[in-house]
Design a protein around this motif. Structure first.
Motif, short mmCIF file in Angstrom:
data_model
loop_
_atom_site.label_atom_id
_atom_site.label_comp_id
_atom_site.label_asym_id
_atom_site.label_seq_id
_atom_site.Cartn_x
_atom_site.Cartn_y
_atom_site.Cartn_z
N HIS A 1 2.31 -4.88 10.17
CA HIS A 1 1.01 -5.54 10.19
C HIS A 1 0.04 -4.61 10.82
N GLY A 2 0.69 -3.95 12.13
CA GLY A 2 -0.30 -3.19 12.79
C GLY A 2 -0.59 -1.87 11.82
N LEU A 3 0.50 -1.26 11.26
CA LEU A 3 0.08 0.18 10.47
C LEU A 3 -1.02 -0.20 9.32
N LEU A 4 -0.70 -1.51 8.84
CA LEU A 4 -1.87 -1.91 7.60
C LEU A 4 -3.15 -2.01 8.12
N SER A 5 -3.12 -2.76 9.31
CA SER A 5 -4.69 -2.54 10.28
C SER A 5 -5.00 -1.11 10.52
N ALA A 6 -4.26 -0.24 10.65
CA ALA A 6 -4.75 1.00 11.01
C ALA A 6 -5.22 1.54 9.43
N LEU A 7 -4.83 1.09 8.38
CA LEU A 7 -5.35 1.45 7.23
C LEU A 7 -6.90 0.67 6.71
N GLY A 8 -7.06 -0.26 7.87
CA GLY A 8 -8.35 -1.01 7.28
C GLY A 8 -8.22 -1.91 6.30
N VAL A 9 -7.13 -2.47 6.14
CA VAL A 9 -6.93 -3.48 4.95
C VAL A 9 -6.80 -4.97 5.47
N THR B 1 -11.46 -7.03 -3.95
CA THR B 1 -10.31 -7.02 -4.91
C THR B 1 -9.32 -6.01 -4.52
N THR B 2 -8.00 -6.31 -5.23
CA THR B 2 -7.08 -5.19 -4.85
C THR B 2 -7.37 -3.85 -5.28
N ALA B 3 -8.20 -3.68 -6.42
CA ALA B 3 -8.40 -2.34 -6.74
C ALA B 3 -9.34 -1.72 -5.81
N GLU B 4 -10.30 -2.48 -5.20
CA GLU B 4 -11.15 -2.03 -4.19
C GLU B 4 -10.42 -1.49 -3.10
N LEU B 5 -9.44 -2.36 -2.51
CA LEU B 5 -8.66 -2.13 -1.22
C LEU B 5 -7.67 -0.77 -1.45
N VAL B 6 -7.33 -0.67 -2.80
CA VAL B 6 -6.53 0.61 -3.05
C VAL B 6 -7.53 1.64 -3.09
N SER B 7 -8.51 1.61 -3.49
CA SER B 7 -9.46 2.52 -3.48
C SER B 7 -9.94 3.09 -2.23
N HIS B 8 -9.92 2.06 -1.08
CA HIS B 8 -10.29 2.22 0.15
C HIS B 8 -9.32 2.94 0.90
N VAL B 9 -8.01 2.67 0.72
CA VAL B 9 -6.90 3.65 1.14
C VAL B 9 -6.83 4.91 0.47
N HIS C 1 0.77 -1.31 -0.04
CA HIS C 1 0.14 -0.02 0.02
C HIS C 1 1.06 1.23 0.28
N ALA C 2 1.86 1.21 0.80
CA ALA C 2 2.69 2.67 0.94
C ALA C 2 3.48 2.63 -0.32
N VAL C 3 3.70 1.52 -1.02
CA VAL C 3 4.45 1.46 -2.40
C VAL C 3 3.53 2.19 -3.25
N VAL D 1 -2.79 9.64 7.30
CA VAL D 1 -2.38 8.68 6.24
C VAL D 1 -0.85 8.78 5.66
N GLU D 2 -0.46 9.95 5.57
CA GLU D 2 1.01 10.24 5.15
C GLU D 2 1.66 9.97 6.07
N LEU D 3 1.48 10.19 7.36
CA LEU D 3 2.34 9.77 8.47
C LEU D 3 2.52 8.05 8.63
N ILE D 4 1.18 7.67 8.25
CA ILE D 4 1.40 6.12 8.30
C ILE D 4 2.30 5.50 7.10
N MET D 5 2.13 6.16 6.03
CA MET D 5 2.80 5.77 4.76
C MET D 5 4.10 5.94 4.96
N ASP D 6 4.59 7.12 5.87
CA ASP D 6 6.18 7.54 6.05
C ASP D 6 6.56 6.31 7.12
#
Length: 341
Positions: free
Chosen positions: A262-270, A209-217, A18-20, A228-233
């Motif tokens: 994993h915890g950071l991805l959980s924070a993104l809701g994925v 789908t991947t597209a749905e999850l990317v759209s969610h983020v 996701h950060a990628v 979200v910027e801080l999470i990605m950083d």
């Protein structure tokens, strides 16, 4: 009849998913599990797509290049997407080389389902592009320059199908091994681990789908851009630290970084509830670290074991919770030509 058969590994994202998509670095690795693509020329303006063992309800579809109509059993979205990857891969191949044939027969062999976070769509794109280039005489040896071309063309394939795509998956399965991904270039750098680290990789049912999850983020980013910027950083920092741990064989710390990621991805809701249950069960069973892998919403996960014996035990734990385990090691090779012309 002339034909080209290629073998492409699937992959797992170790850190940075996701950060990628937001131009942050990631770490991915290929697995000892392959998709095979065989391409033959046809003397008619069509692309015939057949599956052999691939875990989608597709046996044969015929794309008429003149009318742009697909005939066959193509009711499901997964089947339509597989067909789209093949058609677009042929298109980008022909645009970059001197096309010699009116049409193609494309056969795909795989034991994996599409869309579980293991790079199967990227493998299909890379395999089709590679076989098409070889068949048309554009390439014969897979040098690093040729691999860069293949990865780029396969990435363009994914962008045409998905609308937007990270270059991570296509570059990983093209080059192979354990790789540091720089999506802003895009390019990859091999990571040289100082020791083996037992890794188990598996998957569960994927609900989105991947597209749905990317759209969610993306929607989350629109609502809470600073957060979200801080999470990605932070994920980018985890990636950099993880690379050091791999290179210096600091496995305990590497496992801790998996848990943090994993915890950071959980924070993104994925992270799906089932994946979260498996990840925490694997940690309780002795894994140094465990996390989801890929886009999330179910799909792939991985865990770092202390020893190969522990990896066997962790595999059993994951299977007991309904998961399918596909690998317990990393594969160091990328796409290769098995036979051709």
């Amino acid at each position: 009849m002339v034909s080209v058969r290629v073998r492409v590994p699937v992959k797992a994202t170790l850190f940075g998913e996701h950060a990628v998509v937001y131009q942050k670095p990631a770490i991915a690795a290929t697995l000892p599990l392959h998709i095979r693509v065989e391409v033959k020329p046809l003397d008619k303006k069509a692309i015939v797509i057949e599956s052999r063992g691939i875990n989608v309800p597709l046996r044969k579809a015929v794309y008429d290049r003149a009318s742009e109509v697909v005939n066959g059993e193509v009711d499901s979205d997964i089947v339509k997407k597989v067909i789209s990857y093949v058609i677009k891969a042929i298109e980008v191949c022909e645009e970059s080389s001197e096309a010699k044939f009116k049409g193609y027969s494309v056969a795909i062999e795989s034991s994996l389902p599409v869309g579980v976070g293991l790079g199967t769509s990227a493998a299909i794109s890379v395999g089709t592009v590679t076989a098409c280039l070889v068949l048309n005489g554009a390439v014969s040896v897979l040098s690093n320059d040729v691999r860069r071309l293949i990865a780029y063309l396969a990435w363009q394939t994914e962008k045409r199908v998905q609308g937007a795509a990270s270059p991570m998956d296509t570059h990983t399965v093209t080059f192979g091994g354990l790789l540091y991904i720089k999506p802003w270039i895009p390019s990859v750098e091999p990571i040289e681990p100082k020791c083996k680290f037992p890794l188990i990789v598996g998957y569960t049912h994927k609900a989105y789908t991947t597209a749905e999850l990317v759209s969610h983020v993306k929607d989350l980013y629109t609502k809470h851009s600073r957060v979200v910027e801080l999470i990605m950083d932070l994920i980018a920092v985890v990636v950099e630290e993880a690379r050091k741990c791999i290179e210096q064989c600091r496995l305990d710390e590497l496992g801790e970084l998996m848990n943090i990621n994993h915890g950071l991805l959980s924070a993104l809701g994925v992270v799906s509830p089932q994946t979260d249950t498996i990840v925490h069960a694997l940690r309780r069973a002795g894994a140094l670290g465990a996390k989801m892998s890929g886009a999330g919403g179910g799909g792939a996960f991985l865990a770092l074991a202390k020893t190969e014996k522990d990896a066997e035990m962790l595999s059993s734990v994951a299977k007991s919770l309904g998961a399918t385990v596909v690998a317990q090691s990393i594969h160091m090779g990328g796409v290769d030509i098995e036979s051709g012309r």
